[in-house]
Structure formats: structure tokens, C-alpha cells
Design a protein around this motif. Structure first.
Motif, short mmCIF file in Angstrom:
data_model
loop_
_atom_site.label_atom_id
_atom_site.label_comp_id
_atom_site.label_asym_id
_atom_site.label_seq_id
_atom_site.Cartn_x
_atom_site.Cartn_y
_atom_site.Cartn_z
N THR A 3 -17.78 -27.39 -23.22
CA THR A 3 -17.28 -27.21 -21.86
C THR A 3 -18.12 -26.16 -21.15
OG1 THR A 3 -15.36 -26.67 -20.50
CG2 THR A 3 -15.53 -25.51 -22.58
N GLN A 4 -18.33 -26.37 -19.88
CA GLN A 4 -19.01 -25.39 -19.05
C GLN A 4 -18.05 -25.12 -17.90
OE1 GLN A 4 -22.65 -27.50 -18.39
NE2 GLN A 4 -23.61 -26.52 -20.13
N ASN A 5 -17.31 -24.02 -18.00
CA ASN A 5 -16.21 -23.79 -17.09
C ASN A 5 -16.26 -22.35 -16.61
OD1 ASN A 5 -13.74 -23.33 -15.88
ND2 ASN A 5 -12.62 -24.59 -17.33
N SER A 6 -16.42 -22.15 -15.32
CA SER A 6 -16.51 -20.80 -14.78
C SER A 6 -15.17 -20.07 -14.79
CB SER A 6 -17.09 -20.82 -13.37
OG SER A 6 -16.24 -21.55 -12.50
N ARG A 63 -8.62 -21.26 -21.02
CA ARG A 63 -9.27 -22.12 -20.03
C ARG A 63 -9.33 -21.44 -18.65
NH1 ARG A 63 -9.71 -26.49 -22.77
NH2 ARG A 63 -8.12 -27.82 -23.60
N ASP A 64 -8.24 -20.70 -18.32
CA ASP A 64 -8.14 -20.12 -16.98
C ASP A 64 -6.97 -19.15 -16.92
OD1 ASP A 64 -5.84 -21.75 -16.88
OD2 ASP A 64 -6.87 -23.32 -15.75
N SER A 65 -6.72 -18.61 -15.75
CA SER A 65 -5.64 -17.63 -15.57
C SER A 65 -4.26 -18.25 -15.79
CB SER A 65 -5.72 -17.02 -14.16
OG SER A 65 -6.87 -16.21 -14.05
N ASP A 66 -4.08 -19.51 -15.44
CA ASP A 66 -2.79 -20.17 -15.68
C ASP A 66 -2.46 -20.19 -17.17
OD1 ASP A 66 -2.33 -20.66 -12.98
OD2 ASP A 66 -3.19 -22.68 -13.06
N ALA A 67 -3.47 -20.41 -18.01
CA ALA A 67 -3.24 -20.41 -19.46
C ALA A 67 -2.84 -19.03 -19.95
CB ALA A 67 -4.48 -20.90 -20.19
N ILE A 121 -21.71 -14.72 -16.37
CA ILE A 121 -22.97 -15.10 -15.74
C ILE A 121 -23.27 -16.56 -16.07
CG2 ILE A 121 -25.47 -14.74 -15.74
CD1 ILE A 121 -24.91 -11.79 -16.31
N ALA A 122 -23.23 -16.91 -17.34
CA ALA A 122 -23.51 -18.27 -17.78
C ALA A 122 -23.01 -18.42 -19.20
CB ALA A 122 -25.01 -18.56 -17.72
N GLY A 123 -22.86 -19.64 -19.66
CA GLY A 123 -22.46 -19.85 -21.04
C GLY A 123 -21.88 -21.23 -21.26
N PHE A 124 -21.47 -21.46 -22.50
CA PHE A 124 -20.80 -22.70 -22.86
C PHE A 124 -19.98 -22.43 -24.11
CE2 PHE A 124 -24.62 -22.74 -25.36
CZ PHE A 124 -24.24 -23.26 -26.59
N VAL A 125 -19.07 -23.33 -24.40
CA VAL A 125 -18.25 -23.26 -25.59
C VAL A 125 -18.44 -24.56 -26.34
CG1 VAL A 125 -15.89 -23.08 -26.50
CG2 VAL A 125 -16.54 -21.78 -24.47
#
Length: 133
Positions: A3-6, A63-67, A121-125
Motif C-alpha cells: 500500500t502507498q497511503n499518505s 490506515r488513518d486517523s479513523d482507525a 515524506i515517502a514510503g510503502f508497506v
């Protein structure tokens, strides 16, 4: 899975284990992680213990703030149980949570420890498939 998720967030919580509480801490963490694995929204949870220094390091990937908010709602009793055996010594947030999560983290920690936020800055999982047993 890649996943590539900002919106992705990584929390690192460094905890000082109270004297005489190592066994209780280990048991509480095991229950909390088991609960998170079965019911929590985290993509990953890993906890490590440095017995010599009586420090524990917990890493949680969301995944995000909701999680993050969902985790707090579901896991509150487990968090309280863990905190009976330790205190937060440092809390680091990697990524950019929304304002509500930022304020909630600041409010929960108060002045008890350093709190840092580091924007992505950048990344992936990449998660490997679990081998069948």
C-alpha cells in the motif's frame, strides 16, 4: 499486500515498566495485543521489552486517523490495564493524524513525557502472506 497511503500512521510508545511489575506488564500486553489482533483496526502491532532497562517499545500501524479513534474506543479497558504496570516515557507519531487525533494524544499525555510528530515524506508497506500451518 503493498500500500502507498499518505494517511498511514505509525505510533511508537516507549514505556517505563514499574519496579516489580514486569510479569504483570507482560500479561497485560499479551491480553491487549491478542484483543487487537482479533478485534482492532491496526495493520500491525509489535511490542518489545528491554528487561535490563525496564523499557518496553510498542509499535502500532494504522490506515488513518479513523482507525486510531476506533482502536481507542475498543481497547480502552486493555490500555488501562497495561498502564497499571508502566508509565509512558516517550510517544512518537509518524505521519500526519487529523487535528482531533493530535489533540487527543496531547490531552492524554499532558506533560508526562516528550511527544513528537514526524510527517511522512515517502514510503510503502509490504506485508507477506502468512504461511499455512
Amino acid at each position: 499486500m503493498t500500500t502507498q497511503n499518505s494517511a498511514i500512521l505509525l505510533f511508537r510508545n516507549t514505556m517505563r515498566i514499574n519496579d516489580g511489575h514486569l510479569d504483570g506488564f507482560r500479561e497485560a500486553i499479551a491480553r491487549a495485543v491478542d484483543f487487537a489482533q482479533q478485534h482492532g483496526p491496526q495493520l500491525m502491532v509489535e511490542t518489545f521489552v528491554d528487561e535490563e532497562q525496564m523499557l518496553a517499545h510498542s509499535f502500532q500501524l494504522y490506515r488513518d486517523s479513523d482507525a486510531v479513534r476506533l482502536h481507542w474506543q475498543l481497547a480502552d479497558p486493555y490500555i488501562k490495564e497495561v498502564m497499571e504496570h508502566c508509565r509512558v516515557e516517550r510517544f512518537e507519531v509518524f505521519g500526519e493524524p487529523d487535528a482531533d487525533v493530535v489533540e487527543s494524544v496531547r490531552s492524554a499525555l499532558g506533560d508526562q513525557c516528550p511527544l513528537t510528530f514526524s510527517p511522512r515524506i515517502a514510503g510503502f508497506v509490504r506485508f507477506a502472506e502468512s504461511p499455512e500451518t
